[in-house]
Design a protein around this motif. Sequence first.
Motif, PDB file in Angstrom:
ATOM      1  N   LEU A 103     107.822  18.288  19.934  1.00  0.00           N
ATOM      2  CA  LEU A 103     108.143  19.714  20.035  1.00  0.00           C
ATOM      3  C   LEU A 103     107.608  20.337  21.318  1.00  0.00           C
ATOM      4  O   LEU A 103     108.207  21.269  21.858  1.00  0.00           O
ATOM      5  N   GLY A 104     106.472  19.828  21.805  1.00  0.00           N
ATOM      6  CA  GLY A 104     105.867  20.372  23.006  1.00  0.00           C
ATOM      7  C   GLY A 104     106.313  19.703  24.283  1.00  0.00           C
ATOM      8  O   GLY A 104     105.731  19.951  25.351  1.00  0.00           O
ATOM      9  N   GLY A 105     107.341  18.862  24.217  1.00  0.00           N
ATOM     10  CA  GLY A 105     107.889  18.247  25.412  1.00  0.00           C
ATOM     11  C   GLY A 105     107.250  16.946  25.827  1.00  0.00           C
ATOM     12  O   GLY A 105     107.705  16.310  26.792  1.00  0.00           O
ATOM     13  N   GLU A 106     106.211  16.495  25.144  1.00  0.00           N
ATOM     14  CA  GLU A 106     105.579  15.227  25.515  1.00  0.00           C
ATOM     15  C   GLU A 106     106.535  14.059  25.220  1.00  0.00           C
ATOM     16  O   GLU A 106     107.161  14.025  24.162  1.00  0.00           O
ATOM     17  N   PRO A 107     106.626  13.088  26.127  1.00  0.00           N
ATOM     18  CA  PRO A 107     107.515  11.942  25.894  1.00  0.00           C
ATOM     19  C   PRO A 107     107.139  11.181  24.631  1.00  0.00           C
ATOM     20  O   PRO A 107     105.979  10.864  24.399  1.00  0.00           O
ATOM     21  N   ARG A 108     108.133  10.915  23.818  1.00  0.00           N
ATOM     22  CA  ARG A 108     108.005  10.084  22.624  1.00  0.00           C
ATOM     23  C   ARG A 108     109.231   9.184  22.600  1.00  0.00           C
ATOM     24  O   ARG A 108     110.328   9.613  22.247  1.00  0.00           O
ATOM     25  N   GLY A 129     107.192  26.526  36.222  1.00  0.00           N
ATOM     26  CA  GLY A 129     108.620  26.551  36.497  1.00  0.00           C
ATOM     27  C   GLY A 129     109.280  25.187  36.556  1.00  0.00           C
ATOM     28  O   GLY A 129     110.492  25.097  36.773  1.00  0.00           O
ATOM     29  N   ARG A 130     108.502  24.121  36.362  1.00  0.00           N
ATOM     30  CA  ARG A 130     109.059  22.768  36.456  1.00  0.00           C
ATOM     31  C   ARG A 130     109.015  22.020  35.133  1.00  0.00           C
ATOM     32  O   ARG A 130     109.266  20.821  35.086  1.00  0.00           O
ATOM     33  N   ARG A 131     108.679  22.722  34.059  1.00  0.00           N
ATOM     34  CA  ARG A 131     108.599  22.069  32.756  1.00  0.00           C
ATOM     35  C   ARG A 131     109.994  21.885  32.181  1.00  0.00           C
ATOM     36  O   ARG A 131     110.893  22.691  32.405  1.00  0.00           O
ATOM     37  N   GLY A 132     110.148  20.837  31.397  1.00  0.00           N
ATOM     38  CA  GLY A 132     111.438  20.603  30.758  1.00  0.00           C
ATOM     39  C   GLY A 132     111.244  19.825  29.468  1.00  0.00           C
ATOM     40  O   GLY A 132     110.135  19.607  29.002  1.00  0.00           O
ATOM     41  N   LEU A 133     112.337  19.409  28.895  1.00  0.00           N
ATOM     42  CA  LEU A 133     112.322  18.595  27.685  1.00  0.00           C
ATOM     43  C   LEU A 133     113.088  17.307  27.953  1.00  0.00           C
ATOM     44  O   LEU A 133     114.314  17.355  28.128  1.00  0.00           O
ATOM     45  N   PRO A 134     112.407  16.164  28.044  1.00  0.00           N
ATOM     46  CA  PRO A 134     110.953  16.012  27.935  1.00  0.00           C
ATOM     47  C   PRO A 134     110.236  16.474  29.206  1.00  0.00           C
ATOM     48  O   PRO A 134     110.850  16.585  30.266  1.00  0.00           O
ATOM     49  N   ASP A 135     108.948  16.719  29.062  1.00  0.00           N
ATOM     50  CA  ASP A 135     108.117  17.095  30.197  1.00  0.00           C
ATOM     51  C   ASP A 135     107.711  15.818  30.932  1.00  0.00           C
ATOM     52  O   ASP A 135     107.282  14.855  30.308  1.00  0.00           O
ATOM     53  N   ASP A 136     107.844  15.819  32.236  1.00  0.00           N
ATOM     54  CA  ASP A 136     107.564  14.608  33.005  1.00  0.00           C
ATOM     55  C   ASP A 136     106.073  14.280  33.035  1.00  0.00           C
ATOM     56  O   ASP A 136     105.222  15.170  33.059  1.00  0.00           O
ATOM     57  N   PHE A 137     105.771  13.005  33.044  1.00  0.00           N
ATOM     58  CA  PHE A 137     104.407  12.516  33.240  1.00  0.00           C
ATOM     59  C   PHE A 137     103.863  13.063  34.551  1.00  0.00           C
ATOM     60  O   PHE A 137     104.516  13.000  35.594  1.00  0.00           O
ATOM     61  N   ASP A 138     102.650  13.609  34.518  1.00  0.00           N
ATOM     62  CA  ASP A 138     102.036  14.211  35.698  1.00  0.00           C
ATOM     63  C   ASP A 138     101.222  13.146  36.434  1.00  0.00           C
ATOM     64  O   ASP A 138     100.026  12.955  36.178  1.00  0.00           O
ATOM     65  N   SER A 139     101.862  12.472  37.367  1.00  0.00           N
ATOM     66  CA  SER A 139     101.209  11.381  38.089  1.00  0.00           C
ATOM     67  C   SER A 139     100.084  11.881  38.989  1.00  0.00           C
ATOM     68  O   SER A 139      99.094  11.178  39.220  1.00  0.00           O
ATOM     69  N   VAL A 140     100.211  13.110  39.500  1.00  0.00           N
ATOM     70  CA  VAL A 140      99.157  13.665  40.356  1.00  0.00           C
ATOM     71  C   VAL A 140      97.892  13.916  39.546  1.00  0.00           C
ATOM     72  O   VAL A 140      96.781  13.564  39.960  1.00  0.00           O
TER      73      VAL A 140
END
Length: 348
Positions: A166-171, A39-50
């Motif tokens: 396309l998959g939300g990864e930061p570019r 429920g917290r995914r977006g575009l772009p998807d945030d880096f998962d620091s945890v």
Amino acid sequence: MTSALTGGVFVTTSGTDELADLRQLADDIGVRSFDERIGRRGLPDDFDSVAWKNLQDAGLTRLTSDPESGGGPTESAVVLRALARHAVTVPLAETDVLAAWLAAKAGLAVPDRGPLTIAIGNTGARTVSGVPYAGAAGAVVVALRDGAALAVAITDPATVETGHNLGGEPRDTIAVPGDGLVTLDGAAEELARRGAWVRCIQALGALDAAVEFSVAHTREREQFGRPLSAFQAVQHTLASMAGEVERARAATELAVAAVAVHGFDSAQADYAVTVAKVVLGRVVPTVVTAAHQLHGAIGVTIEHRLWLATMRARSWIDEFGDTAWHARKLGRMALTAGDPWDFVVGAV
């Protein structure tokens, strides 16, 4: 192989049981990351620091680039596939297999901890686009191509523009440093091969997830009072998807084995990675299409987990050379091979 989490470092040597332990550890980190970000995914998807901290504490962020890690390409492939399967948004491939390696080869210092990334462009460019996770990286290794050579430098991640695949990864887009460049002759091919290698492994992990999601969906979803999986057409589609993924797995495992035995700079690795890139390039569209057909309209929404697998797989197969580029390369290899049969069976 022996394995143990000692002093924050997961030390490994070769062996089936220990690789299974490593796979389980990576899967556990991936499942935790996926569940916490529902429920917290977006575009772009945030880096998962945890997730990155968990990987770092387990000693899994520098398996190929740190000799003291006790790991290597086989262990790195296990972790990369598991993280891709669970859509963990971290630059592990960029940090370990690409940036840390290239910095060491150029004799340039990068931070021992924290994420890194790599920016690949052409000589004379003032900016480089498509940089993975530039906003999260502690340092960026810039690699400017000039034929077979690379001009390499370390810079801070001064982001000019943010973006995503396309998959939300930061570019992202970053500025190129004006000085501090070190020239490496003949490094461009190995960098591209390393990048293609990691993207094949990641795409395979994403395809595994797409098949798992499709099997679960067709078992749970009912139509005309029966689960979708009871219909023969659906069964045939699932079987076809599984067969295609196994074809991709065979090619990818060949590439992993070639690198583990002969190294990234070998002719064997060049052949196997090229084959894997061609095979994945053909398999991914087929499996992605089938998965979305089985899910119907729900599968294309950003709220559904399927798009994380399918869209990242589609993005990864086009990075570090698309399918057509690698197919042409494979064709040139075949034309110059001494014995065609040796080439077909991979005895290069």
